[in-house]
Scaffold this motif. Sequence first.
Motif, mmCIF file in Angstrom:
data_model
loop_
_atom_site.group_PDB
_atom_site.id
_atom_site.type_symbol
_atom_site.label_atom_id
_atom_site.label_comp_id
_atom_site.label_asym_id
_atom_site.label_seq_id
_atom_site.Cartn_x
_atom_site.Cartn_y
_atom_site.Cartn_z
ATOM 1 N N UNK A 35 0.842 -1.188 0.000
ATOM 2 C CA UNK A 35 0.000 0.000 0.000
ATOM 3 C C UNK A 35 0.877 1.237 0.000
ATOM 4 N N UNK A 36 0.628 2.152 -0.920
ATOM 5 C CA UNK A 36 1.449 3.357 -1.007
ATOM 6 C C UNK A 36 0.633 4.513 -1.566
ATOM 7 N N UNK A 37 0.973 5.691 -1.118
ATOM 8 C CA UNK A 37 0.454 6.939 -1.665
ATOM 9 C C UNK A 37 1.649 7.863 -1.777
ATOM 10 N N UNK A 63 4.624 12.696 -10.781
ATOM 11 C CA UNK A 63 3.790 11.501 -10.888
ATOM 12 C C UNK A 63 3.112 11.253 -9.552
ATOM 13 N N UNK A 64 1.953 10.668 -9.607
ATOM 14 C CA UNK A 64 1.272 10.182 -8.419
ATOM 15 C C UNK A 64 1.268 8.663 -8.517
ATOM 16 N N UNK A 90 12.530 3.143 -0.006
ATOM 17 C CA UNK A 90 12.530 4.597 0.019
ATOM 18 C C UNK A 90 12.822 5.173 1.406
ATOM 19 N N UNK A 91 13.155 4.321 2.364
ATOM 20 C CA UNK A 91 13.430 4.784 3.727
ATOM 21 C C UNK A 91 14.834 5.363 3.833
ATOM 22 N N UNK A 96 5.345 11.012 0.714
ATOM 23 C CA UNK A 96 4.087 10.296 0.902
ATOM 24 C C UNK A 96 4.236 9.220 1.956
ATOM 25 N N UNK A 97 3.634 8.055 1.692
ATOM 26 C CA UNK A 97 3.734 6.950 2.650
ATOM 27 C C UNK A 97 3.725 5.606 1.925
#
Length: 173
Positions: A63-65, A81-82, A113-114, A138-139
């Motif tokens: 799950x990502x946004x 980009x989204x 991405x951390x 984002x997350x």
Amino acid sequence: MRTRFVRPLLALLAVAGLAACSGTPTPGSTGSASQAPSSSAPSSSAPSKTATPSASAATGAGNAELSITLVETPESAPQTFTLVCKDGAPAAESSHPSAAEACSTLKNSPAILSPAPTRTDQACTMQYGGPATAKVTGSVDGKEVNASFNRTDGCQIGLWDAAKSVLGSDGGL
């Protein structure tokens, strides 16, 4: 007498330095305050920001946004980009050029991405991979992401290459 001990020590350090530079740098192996996105999923059960990823790193929920801003060259306009992923699949609102691949990457490597703390003992090849930069916010699986990428040396190129499907670019070179 002293040179007899110093020379072997220098040779050992040189070999260790070359070994650290060989191959593709592992994500999380270097960075700076504004550019150290990495994968730092440890193989142990206790999370550690200094750990490097292992082959047995856990997969995520997928799950990502995310909002991704890519600048290929200083002269080019930024591309934004989204990326929205649900259970490892892209959602309809994603505008990412390769959303399915990016969501799959995030499901398989949720910590890619951390940010990792800067390692002062990491040797990075002094090579230039191009002017491309990327910013990701984002997350991912409920964890905040605020990462920057560039291609200014071998370690940064390795971090970019590890996340290129999420960034939407191979760096332009």
